[in-house]
Design a protein around this motif. Structure first.
Motif, PDB file in Angstrom:
ATOM      1  N   ALA A   1      -9.298 -56.602 -67.863  1.00 63.37           N
ATOM      2  CA  ALA A   1      -8.960 -55.619 -66.834  1.00 63.37           C
ATOM      3  C   ALA A   1      -8.100 -56.182 -65.716  1.00 63.37           C
ATOM      4  N   VAL A   2      -7.991 -57.485 -65.609  1.00 58.76           N
ATOM      5  CA  VAL A   2      -7.231 -58.080 -64.516  1.00 58.76           C
ATOM      6  C   VAL A   2      -6.298 -59.159 -65.047  1.00 58.76           C
ATOM      7  N   ARG A   3      -5.240 -59.432 -64.297  1.00 56.18           N
ATOM      8  CA  ARG A   3      -4.239 -60.393 -64.739  1.00 56.18           C
ATOM      9  C   ARG A   3      -4.676 -61.841 -64.607  1.00 56.18           C
ATOM     10  N   HIS A   4      -5.329 -62.192 -63.544  1.00 55.21           N
ATOM     11  CA  HIS A   4      -5.653 -63.587 -63.271  1.00 55.21           C
ATOM     12  C   HIS A   4      -7.159 -63.791 -63.378  1.00 55.21           C
ATOM     13  N   ALA A   5      -7.677 -63.693 -64.576  1.00 56.85           N
ATOM     14  CA  ALA A   5      -9.125 -63.753 -64.779  1.00 56.85           C
ATOM     15  C   ALA A   5      -9.731 -65.035 -64.214  1.00 56.85           C
ATOM     16  N   ALA A   6      -9.056 -66.160 -64.336  1.00 57.02           N
ATOM     17  CA  ALA A   6      -9.608 -67.415 -63.828  1.00 57.02           C
ATOM     18  C   ALA A   6      -9.788 -67.367 -62.314  1.00 57.02           C
ATOM     19  N   GLN A   7      -8.886 -66.722 -61.606  1.00 59.63           N
ATOM     20  CA  GLN A   7      -8.979 -66.633 -60.160  1.00 59.63           C
ATOM     21  C   GLN A   7     -10.008 -65.599 -59.712  1.00 59.63           C
ATOM     22  N   LEU A   8     -10.344 -64.673 -60.561  1.00 56.25           N
ATOM     23  CA  LEU A   8     -11.242 -63.587 -60.170  1.00 56.25           C
ATOM     24  C   LEU A   8     -12.704 -63.840 -60.535  1.00 56.25           C
ATOM     25  N   ARG A   9     -13.018 -64.992 -61.009  1.00 54.13           N
ATOM     26  CA  ARG A   9     -14.400 -65.271 -61.402  1.00 54.13           C
ATOM     27  C   ARG A   9     -15.379 -65.053 -60.256  1.00 54.13           C
ATOM     28  N   SER A  10     -14.945 -65.219 -59.030  1.00 53.46           N
ATOM     29  CA  SER A  10     -15.844 -65.020 -57.903  1.00 53.46           C
ATOM     30  C   SER A  10     -15.775 -63.599 -57.336  1.00 53.46           C
ATOM     31  N   THR A  11     -14.958 -62.748 -57.914  1.00 54.45           N
ATOM     32  CA  THR A  11     -14.864 -61.357 -57.469  1.00 54.45           C
ATOM     33  C   THR A  11     -15.617 -60.476 -58.455  1.00 54.45           C
ATOM     34  N   ALA A  12     -16.654 -59.819 -57.978  1.00 54.20           N
ATOM     35  CA  ALA A  12     -17.436 -58.941 -58.842  1.00 54.20           C
ATOM     36  C   ALA A  12     -16.720 -57.606 -58.989  1.00 54.20           C
ATOM     37  N   LEU A  13     -16.857 -56.989 -60.151  1.00 46.52           N
ATOM     38  CA  LEU A  13     -16.247 -55.690 -60.425  1.00 46.52           C
ATOM     39  C   LEU A  13     -17.308 -54.751 -60.950  1.00 46.52           C
ATOM     40  N   LEU A  14     -17.462 -53.606 -60.300  1.00 46.20           N
ATOM     41  CA  LEU A  14     -18.344 -52.544 -60.775  1.00 46.20           C
ATOM     42  C   LEU A  14     -17.462 -51.356 -61.067  1.00 46.20           C
ATOM     43  N   GLN A  15     -17.524 -50.845 -62.290  1.00 50.52           N
ATOM     44  CA  GLN A  15     -16.687 -49.711 -62.668  1.00 50.52           C
ATOM     45  C   GLN A  15     -17.603 -48.583 -63.151  1.00 50.52           C
ATOM     46  N   LEU A  16     -17.508 -47.416 -62.511  1.00 47.97           N
ATOM     47  CA  LEU A  16     -18.352 -46.277 -62.834  1.00 47.97           C
ATOM     48  C   LEU A  16     -17.512 -45.171 -63.456  1.00 47.97           C
ATOM     49  N   SER A  17     -17.967 -44.643 -64.582  1.00 48.56           N
ATOM     50  CA  SER A  17     -17.294 -43.526 -65.246  1.00 48.56           C
ATOM     51  C   SER A  17     -18.349 -42.686 -65.928  1.00 48.56           C
ATOM     52  N   ALA A  18     -17.989 -41.471 -66.229  1.00 47.80           N
ATOM     53  CA  ALA A  18     -18.933 -40.604 -66.946  1.00 47.80           C
ATOM     54  C   ALA A  18     -18.363 -40.200 -68.271  1.00 47.80           C
TER      55      ALA A  18
END
Length: 97
Positions: free
Chosen positions: A80-97
Motif C-alpha cells: 500500500a505504500v512506496r517506502h515500506a522500510a521507512q514506514l515500519r514505525s507508522t501504523a496504518l488502520l484501514q476501514l471499509s465495508a
C-alpha cells in the motif's frame, strides 16, 4: 474527459500539509512522536499519499473507504505504500465495508 484535477486538487497538497504541520508545531507544544492523520474517501486517498511521501512525520494513519490511487502507491508486490522500510514505525488502520 479525465484530467489530473478531476480526482485531486491542482495544488501541491504535500507542500500544504508540510507547511500546516510546521505552523502547528511552531504555534503549539506538540509531541512530534504523536502526530496522526485520518481521512475518509478522497481525504483517505490523500492520507495514503502523505503517509508514503512523508513517512517520518506521522505516528499512525487511518483511512475510511479509501484505497491508494490505482498505480499510485502499489509497489511490485501490491504493498500500500512506496517506502515500506521507512514506514515500519507508522501504523496504518484501514476501514471499509
Amino acid at each position: 474527459a479525465c484530467g489530473r484535477c478531476n480526482w485531486a486538487t491542482c495544488y501541491d497538497d504535500r507542500l500544504f500539509a508540510e507547511a500546516l504541520v510546521r505552523a502547528l508545531m511552531h504555534e503549539y507544544c506538540i509531541d512530534t512522536s504523536r502526530v496522526y492523520l485520518m481521512g475518509e474517501s478522497n481525504g483517505g486517498m490523500l492520507i495514503h499519499r502523505l503517509a508514503s511521501e512523508m513517512p517520518d512525520t506521522f505516528a499512525a494513519v487511518a483511512t475510511v473507504y479509501a484505497l491508494p490511487l490505482l498505480g499510485y502507491a502499489a509497489g511490485a508486490r501490491g504493498q500500500a505504500v512506496r517506502h515500506a522500510a521507512q514506514l515500519r514505525s507508522t501504523a496504518l488502520l484501514q476501514l471499509s465495508a
